[in-house]
Structure formats: C-alpha cells, structure tokens
Design an enzyme around this catalytic site. Structure first.
Site, PDB file in Angstrom:
ATOM      1  N   SER A 199       0.829  -1.214   0.000  1.00  8.40           N
ATOM      2  CA  SER A 199       0.000   0.000   0.000  1.00  8.40           C
ATOM      3  C   SER A 199       0.864   1.266   0.000  1.00  8.40           C
ATOM      4  CB  SER A 199      -0.887   0.042   1.242  1.00  8.40           C
ATOM      5  OG  SER A 199      -1.666  -1.118   1.326  1.00  8.40           O
ATOM      6  N   SER A 221       2.492  -3.458   8.304  1.00 13.22           N
ATOM      7  CA  SER A 221       2.471  -4.073   9.632  1.00 13.22           C
ATOM      8  C   SER A 221       3.822  -4.711   9.933  1.00 13.22           C
ATOM      9  CB  SER A 221       1.392  -5.161   9.694  1.00 13.22           C
ATOM     10  OG  SER A 221       0.149  -4.634   9.288  1.00 13.22           O
ATOM     11  N   GLU A 240      -2.781 -14.447   1.382  1.00 11.07           N
ATOM     12  CA  GLU A 240      -3.190 -13.616   2.521  1.00 11.07           C
ATOM     13  C   GLU A 240      -4.653 -13.851   2.854  1.00 11.07           C
ATOM     14  OE1 GLU A 240      -2.569  -9.394   1.886  1.00 11.07           O
ATOM     15  OE2 GLU A 240      -2.822  -8.960   4.015  1.00 11.07           O
TER      16      GLU A 240
END
Ligand SMILES: Cc1cc2nc3c(=O)[nH]c(=O)nc-3n(C[C@H](O)[C@H](O)[C@H](O)COP(=O)(O)OP(=O)(O)OC[C@H]3O[C@@H](n4cnc5c(N)ncnc54)[C@H](O)[C@@H]3O)c2cc1C
Length: 392
Positions: free
Chosen positions: A129, A161, A244
């Site tokens: 992202s 993350s 994912e």
C-alpha cells in the site's frame, strides 16, 4: 475434505494437541504491540514451533516444511488457537512472503531466505500500500530504476504491519512507467537494513503502532533481488494476496472460533451487576447468529483449502472467508463488550477482562480494511467467484 477428521487427520490432531500440551507453557502472552522483552519471547516461541515441525507444515520438505495437505494446516491452526498460544511472530513471512517465494523464487532465493523466515530469525513485512494506492494497488508509484547491477528504489509505502521488526520487505514497485499500470510493476525482496530505508511507526486507533510508513530514498539493492521477471510484479503480488486471504484467513478464522468458545464462557458468567448475559434474549440471539455463521465460515475454509490441495494454487474463494471473518470478528468483539458492560470499556481498569474487549473492539475496526476492504472484496467475489459482469 469433510468437517470431520479421517483416521490420519485424527492422529495428526492428537499429535499436535500432545505437542501443545508439552510446550504451550513456553508461549508468551501477547496482547497488543509487544514490548522488547516480549519480542524476544515471541521469537523464541516461533523458533520452538519451527523446531517442533509446526511452522510451514504445508511447505515442500526441501523448503523446510512437511508437505502436509492444507486440511492439516487447519487442524494445527485450530489446535494452536484452542491452546491459546500466539501465532508465529513472522506471520507475514510464513503466511504470505514464504509461499510467494516458494511459488516464484529461484533456488538461491529459497535457500537463503526460507530457513530464517521459519525460525523467526528474520521477520518480513509487506510493502504494497501507498498513500495514493491501497485498493487500487496497481497504481503504485514507488519506482525502481536499474543502474548497472543494482536496482535503485525510491518512494513511500504505508500501513506496513510489523515493518519495525522486519529484516525483509516484499515490495511492489514500478519499473516501467510507460507500460499500462498492471504491466509496469515488478516484485522485489528488499533488505530493510540497507542505507536509505526509513521506518516510521504509525499509532492506530488502539494507540499501538502496529503498522508503519516506510520511506525508500535511493535504496540500492542487488539486481538478483527481484522475484519473477521485470513486469511480473502484478502476477506475483496476486499470489501473495491470494495466500493472505486464504491460508492466512484460515489462521484468523481458527482464532475467531477459539475466541467464540471464550466468549461463550463470558456469556454464562454473572457480570458485575449479577446478571448473566446469556439470560438476555438479544445477547443470546446475537451469540447464536455468530456461532452459526462461524460454522459456515469453517466449512467454506475447508472447501477452499481442498481446492488449494487439488490445484496447488489458492483460489479467489478465499476472498469470501476474509470478508466473512472480518464481519464476524467485529460482531463478536462488540457482543463481548456488551456482555461485560461498562466496566469492560476502560482499558487497564479493574473491569472484567481488564479492558481486553475495549481494545479488541478498536482493533477489529481495521479488519474490514486490512487485506482488502469489504467493498473491494465484494467486487472481487462478484466478478471472479460469481462471474457477474464487471463493475467498470
Ligand atoms: C490494520 C491494518 C494493517 C495493514 N497492513 C498492511 C501491510 O502490512 N502492508 C500493506 O501494504 N498494507 C497494509 N494495510 C493497508 C490496507 O491493505 C489498505 O488500507 C487497504 O487496501 C485500503 O486501501 P486505502 O487505505 O488506501 O483505502 P482506499 O483504497 O483509498 O479506500 C477508501 C474507501 O473507498 C472504498 N473503495 C475504494 N475502491 C473501491 C471500489 N473499486 N469499489 C468500491 N469501493 C471502493 C474502500 O472500500 C474504502 O472504503 C493495512 C491496513 C490496516 C487497516
């Protein structure tokens, strides 16, 4: 694949349960962002799981796994969740980067990168992202330019993350600005310790900085750091996203189902006012509805894992699991918070569960954004699973 174990699955479940019985006392309790000491304990616990043969169990034996079918992964994950032990510290590595490297990496990349990933000696983060491209990931503007034998990376990623702990990043970057947007991307494995990489933690709604901005300022990486060929980036990234939403989604669903059992306990326990939440017909019905949908989620997961075993590739059906998991996880946290009442709202206070549910309600807000927003997942389900006409 059926919801019930066959003889060999039952034997594996017994083996996993016995191993967890012997080792679960070594697992740290992690709530929220780990302290430095907890990071060491979590890493050690992840290494214990890897040494016990419980990290990457579906990976090929030559990649450090056990080549077990995906139904066994579901068994392991549900037993681990039931035992209440934390998932692997290198979750992005084990669930996403590792399978992508196995699918697309050459021998050298697999030999160098997979063993320390499984033992959590090297943690991975996902640099997909950007400030201007989340749902529209193919619009990524971080660029990589070839200079002799090195790629030079410049740009910014966001919401990454665990980047603050990461030694490696799977990075999507533009290598051909003249090509159509999906075709001008390439996929890199970037060493986060190189000069020019700057990680800046971002606090989220909970107050914890779980995700980060990553700035790349002329970061020079070897030419061999690419996964696939120049221009393959979108196809490689889809492999990561499919894992994912499917196998990582199964891990999350297993935790949800274990949590459902714990909330069941909460529902039958008298609260601070002496009332038992399950006696309230509205709370009881909310619990029952989540319970029924969770059984559907488990069966859907088993169906998509069965497809994965047959085809070797995760299908877009994993998208259904991710969408449903996020909705159920939010509903369960909200129900648990209502069941513990106002006392449970104050983080760190003496209330029931010490603010755990207040924290969880805040953390679960992100569930319908991370790994694809619910709106985008519904589009994918409509177009790629149900084969409805395209929205655009
Ligand atoms: C807790 C958390 C962890 C994350 N971890 C990572 C990570 O490790 N690595 C990483 O790369 N990213 C990570 N992300 C980022 C996440 O993948 C993006 O936030 C997500 O893809 C949405 O992108 P965006 O934030 O840019 O929102 P936008 O794409 O700008 O979307 C804004 C709104 O518009 C809607 N929308 C956009 N396009 C459409 C469409 N075509 N049709 C209908 N509605 C649409 C969206 O649903 C949303 O409601 C994480 C996010 C969270 C919340």
């Amino acid at each position: 694949m059926t919801p019930d174990d066959d003889a060999s699955q039952a034997a594996f479940r017994a083996e996993a349960r016995a191993w967890l019985g012997d080792h679960a006392h070594l697992a740290p309790v992690i709530s929220g962002i780990p302290t430095e000491a907890e990071v060491d304990q979590w890493r050690a616990w992840s290494r214990t799981m890897a040494e016990g043969g419980y990290a990457g169990i579906t990976w090929p034996i030559e990649a450090g796994g056990r080549s077990l079918p995906y139904s066994y992964l579901e068994i392991w994950l549900s037993e681990a969740a039931r035992a209440g032990v934390p998932e692997h510290f290198g979750v992005i590595g084990v669930d996403m980067a590792g399978p992508t490297i196995i699918a697309w990496g050459n021998d050298e990349q697999q030999r160098r990168l997979l063993p320390p990933l499984l033992t959590a000696d090297e943690i991975w983060c996902q640099g997909f992202s950007e400030p201007g491209s989340g749902s529209d990931l193919a619009a990524a503007r971080t660029c990589a330019v070839l200079d002799g034998d090195e790629w030079v990376i410049t740009g910014q990623k966001v919401w990454s993350s665990f980047a603050q702990y990461a030694r490696w990043c799977i990075l999507l970057a533009r290598t051909d600005p003249t090509a159509p947007k999906h075709k001008g991307l390439s996929f890199f494995l970037v060493d986060m310790s190189l000069p020019g990489v700057d990680v800046r933690p971002l606090p989220q709604l909970t107050g914890d900085p779980e995700f980060n901005e990553i700035y790349f300022d002329n970061v020079r990486i070897p030419r061999s750091s690419m996964l696939g060929e120049p221009g393959d980036g979108w196809k490689v990234a889809l492999t990561t996203l499919d894992y994912e939403r499917s196998t990582h989604g199964v891990a999350l669903s297993s935790q949800l189902i274990a949590e459902l059992g714990r909330v069941g306990g909460l529902m039958t326990r008298p609260g601070a006012d002496g009332n038992v939440p399950a006696d309230d017909p509205i709370l009881a019905e909310r619990y029952a509805r989540i319970w029924v949908r969770a059984q559907g989620l488990r069966v859907t997961n088993l169906r998509s894992l069965s497809e994965l075993d047959q085809t070797g590739k995760p299908s877009s059906a994993g998208t259904i699991s991710k969408l449903e998991w996020s909705l159920l996880n939010q509903a369960l946290a909200a129900l648990a918070q209502d069941a513990v009442g106002l006392d449970g709202l104050v983080p760190g206070a003496d209330g029931l569960d010490g603010g755990h549910w207040a924290y969880t309600v805040l953390r679960t807000r992100g569930n319908s954004i991370e790994a694809g927003t619910s709106e985008v997942l519904r589009n994918i389900i409509a177009e790629r699973v149900l084969r409805l006409p395209r929205a655009r």
